[in-house]
Motif scaffolding. Structure first.
Motif, PDB file in Angstrom:
ATOM      1  N   THR A   1       0.853  -1.174  -0.002  1.00  0.00           N
ATOM      2  CA  THR A   1      -0.062   0.104   0.037  1.00  0.00           C
ATOM      3  C   THR A   1       0.765   1.430  -0.042  1.00  0.00           C
ATOM      4  OG1 THR A   1      -2.036  -1.024   1.098  1.00  0.00           O
ATOM      5  CG2 THR A   1      -1.941   1.304   1.362  1.00  0.00           C
ATOM      6  N   ARG A   2       1.885   1.244   0.780  1.00  0.00           N
ATOM      7  CA  ARG A   2       2.845   2.437   0.951  1.00  0.00           C
ATOM      8  C   ARG A   2       3.455   2.817  -0.599  1.00  0.00           C
ATOM      9  NH1 ARG A   2       4.089   1.006   6.383  1.00  0.00           N
ATOM     10  NH2 ARG A   2       5.947  -0.030   5.687  1.00  0.00           N
TER      11      ARG A   2
ATOM     12  N   ARG B   1      -4.081  -8.670  -5.224  1.00  0.00           N
ATOM     13  CA  ARG B   1      -5.438  -7.908  -5.702  1.00  0.00           C
ATOM     14  C   ARG B   1      -6.234  -6.813  -4.938  1.00  0.00           C
ATOM     15  NH1 ARG B   1      -8.902 -10.640  -9.386  1.00  0.00           N
ATOM     16  NH2 ARG B   1      -7.815 -12.640  -8.770  1.00  0.00           N
ATOM     17  N   HIS B   2      -6.071  -7.350  -3.438  1.00  0.00           N
ATOM     18  CA  HIS B   2      -6.906  -6.417  -2.494  1.00  0.00           C
ATOM     19  C   HIS B   2      -6.419  -5.011  -2.363  1.00  0.00           C
ATOM     20  CE1 HIS B   2      -7.698  -5.025   1.596  1.00  0.00           C
ATOM     21  NE2 HIS B   2      -9.006  -5.335   1.413  1.00  0.00           N
ATOM     22  N   VAL B   3      -4.927  -5.178  -2.319  1.00  0.00           N
ATOM     23  CA  VAL B   3      -4.301  -3.907  -2.331  1.00  0.00           C
ATOM     24  C   VAL B   3      -4.434  -3.021  -3.566  1.00  0.00           C
ATOM     25  CG1 VAL B   3      -1.909  -2.602  -1.850  1.00  0.00           C
ATOM     26  CG2 VAL B   3      -2.754  -4.635  -0.538  1.00  0.00           C
ATOM     27  N   ALA B   4      -4.336  -3.572  -4.654  1.00  0.00           N
ATOM     28  CA  ALA B   4      -4.202  -2.801  -5.794  1.00  0.00           C
ATOM     29  C   ALA B   4      -5.672  -2.092  -6.121  1.00  0.00           C
ATOM     30  CB  ALA B   4      -3.901  -3.765  -7.125  1.00  0.00           C
ATOM     31  N   THR B   5      -6.756  -2.969  -5.958  1.00  0.00           N
ATOM     32  CA  THR B   5      -7.943  -2.577  -6.107  1.00  0.00           C
ATOM     33  C   THR B   5      -8.567  -1.339  -5.026  1.00  0.00           C
ATOM     34  OG1 THR B   5      -8.909  -4.783  -6.807  1.00  0.00           O
ATOM     35  CG2 THR B   5     -10.463  -3.331  -5.882  1.00  0.00           C
TER      36      THR B   5
ATOM     37  N   THR C   1      -4.679  -0.668 -11.534  1.00  0.00           N
ATOM     38  CA  THR C   1      -5.156  -1.464 -12.535  1.00  0.00           C
ATOM     39  C   THR C   1      -4.518  -3.015 -11.950  1.00  0.00           C
ATOM     40  OG1 THR C   1      -5.421   0.009 -14.182  1.00  0.00           O
ATOM     41  CG2 THR C   1      -5.249  -2.254 -14.826  1.00  0.00           C
ATOM     42  N   PHE C   2      -5.375  -3.935 -11.870  1.00  0.00           N
ATOM     43  CA  PHE C   2      -4.783  -5.029 -11.410  1.00  0.00           C
ATOM     44  C   PHE C   2      -4.982  -6.218 -12.637  1.00  0.00           C
ATOM     45  CE2 PHE C   2      -5.274  -9.657  -9.900  1.00  0.00           C
ATOM     46  CZ  PHE C   2      -4.298  -9.650  -9.280  1.00  0.00           C
ATOM     47  N   ILE C   3      -4.184  -6.870 -13.056  1.00  0.00           N
ATOM     48  CA  ILE C   3      -4.129  -8.131 -14.038  1.00  0.00           C
ATOM     49  C   ILE C   3      -3.718  -9.231 -13.338  1.00  0.00           C
ATOM     50  CG2 ILE C   3      -3.215  -8.890 -16.292  1.00  0.00           C
ATOM     51  CD1 ILE C   3      -2.693  -5.829 -16.851  1.00  0.00           C
TER      52      ILE C   3
END
Length: 645
Positions: free
Chosen positions: A507-508, A576-580, A585-587
């Protein structure tokens, strides 16, 4: 004529081989067990020098007789193990590994295995765990010592100066050992000049023993101190020490004191002379040869997985059984003969033939003709990265070149890739896309085994903090339109020695990218991880089905689930959780490369090219396929000034 037999020395041999077996099979319980080889060196120097000195003193020493005796002692079990290694390699090894085995068989037959291994690998390297003949290095050191030592003793016998010369040579070798251990530990471990002092210590003890006519330290304390030194060596020495170096004084001193205490010392008389230890000592040489061979092929057959504890115990018992049979039916019947007997000449010829077979395997590229044409073609057509693909890596002594700051049409949007080797394998696909479209520039900052993180953390490798600091500096300077984060996320769970990457740290990292003005952040999830490389899955399936079903069809299989490491995908949920949550954008690679519980092992419409050569890194063809399928989501041509599409 032979020296008076000492049961306690055979008991000490048993301790040495049990040390080595403990280290190889249960390294966490026996971290310093590899010092058993040093104990073998002491025993060998003591016994062989005693025999040579005795024969020289009686004016009956013969070089022919000496080497004939060495051949009958060493060659029979070695020939058997080398031939079995070639046979098992033919059945279970892939061509590249079998080719290397062939070279090592030839080197072992020529007693230069230590030099060959010095040129190939570190004894403690992970790749060494799959070398069936790794342990033969010690025979090379011994036989190289005995090429010169008998001649030196013969020359010194006239002047009666053997002891001071032996001490001087041992001290000189010890100094070389200490210097090399600090400057080049691999050389110090394998090469003879830094090991001769250990055999020399046993030789000096034998010469002192002969001059005094009895053990030179007939004291109870000598045996107990020797045992204590061996126990300390087992506990405090491990693979992270610069060994041999000063640390080798512990096992060398311990073994020397135990022998010097004499067979009448209580410890030697009661413990080391116990019939169980004595028998293990008698079969210690074939046991040493068999135990490692069985362990390595167990790993190979289990797809590089360590055997379970129960399996390990079974393998050790099998090694003991094979050693017993080898000693009883191979070694003992051959050992008795005189001088350069027909037995010795025949053994030398058979060993030379075995070495020649190894050279044939090496010259024939590991005999790929063992496998069907389509499988051979798959191995030979596996692509490699272009030569300039590594110029943007940050490593211990490598820094990214200026071209890493952005290749492509001037003024086009800049996409920057940041991550470890799982970011590196995206470059081939991104460059192919760039050459096709010519609408973005590409920058990349890669450091293998280093997760892309804004935090500075103590990690392995040690250069990761510097690598990430360098990447952050370049990102701030270049102000890319797009940053692509990719890594083998499953490796950074805190259990493998690498830096821990959790939700807070990821996240940071994303928040830092947003804070410096990066508006388009793409996070690539966890790529499939394999227990066996997709490039060889059809080959291995063929190996294990050859006796119960026909050869595979001409068409290569496209999917597999048997060898897929499913637990590795668990790391993707955190990413996925952090990117969202952060609006990135998560792939998910699984969406492109997998279908339910199976994943691609062959690139679609490629003529059979594998997805990966190893346990998870995409081949260039696979990288191009993955990027092409996800180009519209990655949007490397993103321009932050442009209105949203």
């Amino acid at each position: 004529m032979s020296l008076p037999y000492r049961r306690d020395v055979d008991g000490l041999r048993a301790i040495a081989v049990l040390f080595v077996i403990g280290f190889h099979y249960f390294p966490s319980a026996f971290p310093g067990g590899f010092v058993g080889v040093d104990v073998f060196f002491i025993i060998s120097g003591f016994l062989i020098t005693g025999l040579i000195r005795q024969d020289i003193a009686a004016d009956r020493f013969s070089i022919a007789q000496f080497y004939g005796r060495r051949i009958r002692r060493i060659f029979p079990a070695l020939i058997l193990v080398l031939l079995v290694a070639l046979g098992m390699g033919f059945l279970f090894m892939l061509p590249d590994a079998f080719r290397t085995l062939g070279l090592n068989v030839a080197a072992s037959a020529g007693f230069v295995a230590n030099i060959a291994l010095w040129l190939q690998q570190d004894y403690f390297a992970q790749s060494a765990e799959f070398n069936p003949l790794l342990h033969i290095w010690s025979l090379g050191v011994e036989e190289q010592f005995y090429l010169v030592w008998p001649l030196i003793l013969m020359m010194l016998a006239v002047r009666r100066s053997a002891i001071p010369v032996a001490v001087g040579l041992a001290v000189l070798s010890f100094v070389v050992n200490v210097v090399q251990s600090g400057n080049d530990p691999v050389s110090a471990f394998f090469l003879p000049f830094s090991r001769f002092w250990e055999l020399g210590a046993g030789a000096v003890l034998a010469l002192l023993h002969a001059r005094a006519g009895r053990p030179v330290l007939e004291r109870e304390w000598a045996g107990w101190v020797g045992l204590l030194l061996l126990a300390v060596a087992m506990v405090v020495i491990d693979r992270d020490r610069a060994f041999p170096g000063w640390w080798a004084l512990l096992p060398v001193g311990g073994a020397t004191l135990l022998i010097a205490a004499g067979e009448r010392a209580w410890l030697n008389r009661i413990v080391l002379s116990h019939h169980t230890l004595v028998y293990i000592g008698l079969i210690s040489y074939p046991l040493y040869l068999w135990h490692w061979l069985l362990l390595v092929f167990a790993r190979i057959i289990r797809f590089q997985k360590e055997p379970t504890t129960l399996m390990s115990i079974g393998l050790i018992l099998a090694a003991v059984g094979l050693a017993h049979l080898t000693y009883k039916f191979v070694e003992r019947p051959i050992r008795s003969a005189g001088r350069l007997s027909p037995k010795a000449v025949s053994l030398a010829a058979v060993l030379a033939v075995g070495g020649g077979l190894g050279l044939v395997v090496y010259a024939k590229e590991g005999l790929p003709d063992r496998f069907p044409h389509e499988i051979q073609k798959r191995m030979m057509t596996t692509e490699k990265e272009s030569e300039d693909a590594h110029v943007c890596r940050y490593d211990v002594d490598v820094r990214p070149s200026p071209q890493c700051e952005g290749e492509g049409p001037a003024g086009a949007p800049l996409a920057l890739v940041w991550g470890d080797s799982h970011a590196f394998h995206l470059i081939a696909g991104l460059r192919a896309l760039q050459q096709e479209r010519q609408d973005f520039r590409l920058a990349r900052y890669i450091s293998f085994a280093c997760a892309p993180m804004v935090d500075a953390v103590v990690s392995r490798p040690r250069y990761c903090n510097d690598a990430n600091a360098f990447a952050r500096q370049k990102i701030e300077l270049l102000r890319p339109d797009t940053v692509i984060l990719a890594a083998r996320w499953s490796a950074y769970d805190g259990t493998r020695g690498y830096a821990l990457l959790n939700e807070e740290r990821l996240t940071r990292t994303i928040e830092w990218l947003k804070a410096i003005g990066v508006q388009h952040i793409v996070v690539i999830g966890q790529f499939p991880h394999w227990k066996l490389a997709p490039s060889v899955i059809p080959l291995r399936d063929f190996q294990f089905s050859i006796f119960n079903r026909p050869a595979p069809t001409e068409k290569m299989p496209e999917w597999d689930s048997t060898y897929l490491d499913v637990p590795a995908f668990a790391a993707e949920e955190m990413v996925r959780h952090v990117a969202t949550a952060e609006g990135a954008t998560f792939i998910s690679p699984a969406a492109t490369l997998c279908d339910g519980d199976r994943c691609l092992i062959t690139v679609p419409d490629s003529g059979g090219l594998p997805i990966s050569r190893d346990d998870g890194h995409l081949t260039p063809a696979a990288s191009t396929f993955f990027i092409a399928r996800n180009a519209s989501v990655i949007r490397p041509d993103y321009r932050k000034e442009a209105p949203p599409r």
